[in-house]
Design a protein around this motif. Sequence first.
Motif, PDB file in Angstrom:
ATOM      1  N   LEU A  98       0.819  -1.216   0.000  1.00  4.40           N
ATOM      2  CA  LEU A  98       0.000   0.000   0.000  1.00  4.40           C
ATOM      3  C   LEU A  98       0.854   1.267   0.000  1.00  4.40           C
ATOM      4  N   SER A  99       2.171   1.075  -0.179  1.00  2.00           N
ATOM      5  CA  SER A  99       3.099   2.206  -0.158  1.00  2.00           C
ATOM      6  C   SER A  99       3.677   2.493  -1.534  1.00  2.00           C
ATOM      7  N   GLY A 150      -1.948   8.439  -1.817  1.00  2.00           N
ATOM      8  CA  GLY A 150      -1.622   8.492  -3.249  1.00  2.00           C
ATOM      9  C   GLY A 150      -1.298   9.914  -3.671  1.00  2.00           C
ATOM     10  N   GLY A 151      -0.067  10.146  -4.120  1.00  2.00           N
ATOM     11  CA  GLY A 151       0.435  11.507  -4.306  1.00  2.00           C
ATOM     12  C   GLY A 151      -0.161  12.242  -5.497  1.00  2.00           C
ATOM     13  N   GLU A 182     -12.886  12.047  -5.644  1.00  2.00           N
ATOM     14  CA  GLU A 182     -12.425  11.712  -4.297  1.00  2.00           C
ATOM     15  C   GLU A 182     -11.168  10.859  -4.275  1.00  2.00           C
ATOM     16  N   ASN A 183     -11.026   9.926  -5.221  1.00  2.00           N
ATOM     17  CA  ASN A 183      -9.826   9.074  -5.163  1.00  2.00           C
ATOM     18  C   ASN A 183      -8.754   9.485  -6.171  1.00  2.00           C
ATOM     19  N   GLY A 184      -8.881  10.678  -6.738  1.00  2.00           N
ATOM     20  CA  GLY A 184      -7.763  11.215  -7.534  1.00  2.00           C
ATOM     21  C   GLY A 184      -7.835  10.929  -9.018  1.00  2.00           C
ATOM     22  N   CYS A 185      -8.993  11.216  -9.635  1.00  2.00           N
ATOM     23  CA  CYS A 185      -9.118  11.008 -11.092  1.00  2.00           C
ATOM     24  C   CYS A 185      -8.234  12.009 -11.844  1.00  2.00           C
ATOM     25  N   ARG A 252     -10.166   4.551  -0.801  1.00  2.00           N
ATOM     26  CA  ARG A 252     -10.122   3.666  -1.974  1.00  2.00           C
ATOM     27  C   ARG A 252      -8.893   3.940  -2.817  1.00  2.00           C
ATOM     28  N   SER A 253      -8.284   2.882  -3.375  1.00  2.00           N
ATOM     29  CA  SER A 253      -7.178   3.084  -4.311  1.00  2.00           C
ATOM     30  C   SER A 253      -7.745   3.492  -5.666  1.00  2.00           C
ATOM     31  N   ARG A 254      -6.878   3.903  -6.557  1.00  2.00           N
ATOM     32  CA  ARG A 254      -7.285   4.307  -7.913  1.00  2.00           C
ATOM     33  C   ARG A 254      -6.239   3.792  -8.895  1.00  2.00           C
ATOM     34  N   LEU A 255      -6.238   2.472  -9.076  1.00  2.00           N
ATOM     35  CA  LEU A 255      -5.235   1.864  -9.947  1.00  2.00           C
ATOM     36  C   LEU A 255      -5.514   2.204 -11.405  1.00  2.00           C
ATOM     37  N   ALA A 256      -4.464   2.590 -12.114  1.00  2.00           N
ATOM     38  CA  ALA A 256      -4.575   2.842 -13.561  1.00  2.00           C
ATOM     39  C   ALA A 256      -3.349   2.259 -14.254  1.00  2.00           C
TER      40      ALA A 256
END
Length: 288
Positions: A98-99, A150-151, A182-185, A252-256
């Motif tokens: 998670l880092s 998430g930066g 909210e999760n960084g789109c 929540r994560s935001r995997l792309a």
Amino acid sequence: MTTSTRYDFSAEHKYSYERDGFLILEDFLSPSDCELLINRTHELMTQLGDAHSRPFFSTVNNHHARSQYFLTSGDKIRLFYEENSINEKGQLITAPHLSINKIGHALHDLDPIFNNISRSHKMATLVNKLGIADPLLVQSMVICKQPYIGGEVVCHQDSTFLYVEGQPITGFWFALEDADIENGCLWALPGAHKCLLKARMHRNDHDQIYIETYDESGWPENNMRPLEVSKGSLIVLHGLLPHMSKINLSPRSRLAYTLHIMSGQFSFAADNWLRRNPEMPFQGFTTS
Ligand code: FE2
């Protein structure tokens, strides 16, 4: 802004892409493709995780660009950690997986699962319709945007980092999870790809990285539009389009997954940061 609920790239999509500098194609990846890529990402995190060396990545200060670990990652699969994933004692504040900020930069060539999805018939058809002649797959990354830490990715044009002389590189941003404010789109400035390039990152013969600025004026970030998309969506990004994403403070994560493709009819600038072993050149949709 044009979105597509099915894969039907049309003249209208092409017009919209040329007008806005981006295009959203919903449901481009199936739910099972997304699961496959997420599961493989977690496997890579476990296999490659090295919490002792903790190479960080940050677009805010670009300190990573000075490290050989980063500079030699153009033809490898490497992990980069979030800068704010450690406390003042240098200890990870969350679990190692998670880092992680991102994994890059040759997943499309070195990992069979990422290779298959990057070089699908559907992708080759889309790239052809976008007018990218003799395409070459240049760079790939999984960007994690971890919960709470998430930066931020500061506003930039991808051509600053991957400069192609003649025709800007094209970015393909696949949402592996829903991406919202909210999760960084992603956020983008519609139509601003018609502006000139504001800066370029160079890597000199001594492996020093520096930014050459052509235009000091900032971007009108108040005019940026959030590109909220559901899992499986693909956002196509023109190499000159200013875009950014904010810190993820949500649980929540935001995997792309991102892929950058250039036309082989133009030249990848020799002083780009990303370098390849001559035995591992960029390749197209069919590999030799
Ligand atoms: Fe970008």
